[in-house]
Scaffold this active site. Structure first.
Site, PDB file in Angstrom:
ATOM      1  N   VAL A 103      15.793   7.573  72.547  1.00 35.29           N
ATOM      2  CA  VAL A 103      14.661   7.340  73.445  1.00 35.29           C
ATOM      3  C   VAL A 103      14.893   7.865  74.860  1.00 35.29           C
ATOM      4  CG1 VAL A 103      15.340   5.070  74.340  1.00 35.29           C
ATOM      5  CG2 VAL A 103      12.912   5.578  73.951  1.00 35.29           C
ATOM      6  N   TYR A 104      16.126   8.217  75.214  1.00 32.54           N
ATOM      7  CA  TYR A 104      16.368   8.699  76.579  1.00 32.54           C
ATOM      8  C   TYR A 104      15.607   9.993  76.816  1.00 32.54           C
ATOM      9  CZ  TYR A 104      20.269   5.363  76.909  1.00 32.54           C
ATOM     10  OH  TYR A 104      21.046   4.229  76.922  1.00 32.54           O
ATOM     11  N   GLN A 105      14.643   9.894  77.735  1.00 36.63           N
ATOM     12  CA  GLN A 105      13.727  11.001  78.043  1.00 36.63           C
ATOM     13  C   GLN A 105      13.183  11.614  76.757  1.00 36.63           C
ATOM     14  OE1 GLN A 105      13.131   9.767  80.949  1.00 36.63           O
ATOM     15  NE2 GLN A 105      12.707  11.803  81.781  1.00 36.63           N
ATOM     16  N   MET A 106      12.822  10.710  75.844  1.00 32.32           N
ATOM     17  CA  MET A 106      12.159  11.049  74.583  1.00 32.32           C
ATOM     18  C   MET A 106      12.855  12.166  73.817  1.00 32.32           C
ATOM     19  SD  MET A 106      10.042   8.687  74.571  1.00 32.32           S
ATOM     20  CE  MET A 106       9.129   9.067  73.074  1.00 32.32           C
TER      21      MET A 106
END
Length: 330
Positions: free
Chosen positions: A62-65
């Site tokens: 999920v980090y910066q998608m």
């Protein structure tokens, strides 16, 4: 660099883990960490981490998608790192397709889909540690543990780990795995720092008893334990996540941070060095996950390995702390 075993496993990790949350496509349109560094801006930091002997890198889908995973994989390839010598960890749970059915969570369906998506973004055949990014209360624990076991047995992950969670939940998950002869968690990633020490009550003793690796997230509390109270940085101007985590306890936390500033100054150290040296003094800690947005940050973090605090200094740093509300989210 110092290296230690990853909990009760034979794998060696550097005592400082480079958190890759800071690396990815910047801007709010790309995720909840708009202050993230793009590929070129992050490259000198990653290079310096390698030079300093760091072999352990932690990211999440999920980090910066997904762009954090993409950049992590690109750095590994560009710097020609030996895959057998580095440790790559990622996570699953939070929504990658917000508003869509099966867009997140820890169902078997999502775990099996997201490990493949993560490996594709990383450009790797496997990750060393696959972690649940908090617990999904809407999925049976048996389903979660069996799916994670199958990820390991498929060769797509070497170990599994958990993140911020209540002690009873962690113990129950481990017991489920043990009863079924499934893979158990090798690590826990809790929030732990000078302004949030609630995990000392139950989770950290449990991890020590069960020989789990402890790899704290936000050891500097998003910079709160690295700067004098109220310091404004380029990150704090646009960071909307950190206030949700810590702002409710600002009154109590300011006292701790002011004291940290005083103690660090008295010993001729930066606040970040003092904070990390305090954490590294704890026998249960394997490797704090350090987020960096400059080369100086990673150099400062590694320098803390050479600092040894005596009992009086540790006591002085801990003295102002008062109990906080323990949560399963933060």
């Amino acid at each position: 660099m110092e290296y230690v075993k990853f909990g009760n496993t034979g794998m060696d990790v550097s005592r400082i883990c480079l958190g890759m949350m800071s690396f990815g496509k910047p801007g709010k349109e790309n995720g909840v960490f708009p202050w993230a560094l793009d590929y070129e801006a992050g490259k000198p930091i990653f290079r310096r981490a390698i030079e300093l002997g760091i072999n352990y890198f932690d990211t999440a889908n999920v980090y910066q998608m997904g762009s954090s995973e993409e950049n992590t994989g690109r750095y590994i390839r560009e710097f020609g790192l030996d895959r057998d010598e580095i440790v790559v960890a990622t996570k699953v749970n939070f929504d990658m397709r917000p508003g869509h059915p099966n867009g997140g969570g820890l169902s078997r369906k999502n775990i099996m889909a997201e490990i493949d998506h993560s490996l594709e973004r990383l450009g790797l055949d496997y990750v060393d540690v696959y972690q649940i990014h908090r617990l999904d209360p809407n999925t049976p624990m048996e389903e979660i543990m069996e799916a994670l076991h199958d990820v390991v047995k498929s060769g797509k992950a070497r170990y599994i780990g958990a993140s911020t969670i209540f002690a009873w939940q962690l113990e129950r998950l481990q017991n489920i795995a043990e009863v079924h002869n499934w893979t158990k968690f090798a690590s826990l990633q809790p929030q732990y720092n000078l302004i949030y020490r609630e995990e000392e009550r139950e989770i950290l003793p449990l991890c020590q008893d069960r020989k789990l690796a402890v790899v704290p997230w936000s050891p500097l509390a998003a910079g709160r334990c690295a700067h004098p109270w109220g310091t404004v940085t380029s990150r704090t101007k646009i960071d909307e996540v950190s206030p949700m985590v810590w702002s409710a306890t600002d009154v109590q936390d300011k006292v701790v941070v002011d004291n940290l500033e005083h103690v660090a100054k008295a010993h001729g150290r930066s606040m970040a060095q003092e904070s990390l040296a305090w954490m590294l003094s704890k026998p249960c800690i394997t490797a704090p996950i350090v987020g960096c947005t400059s080369v100086a940050h990673i150099e400062e973090a590694v320098s803390a390995l050479d600092i040894r605090l005596d009992a009086d200094e540790i006591a002085s740093l801990e003295a102002p702390y008062v109990p906080h509300v323990k949560t399963g989210l933060y």
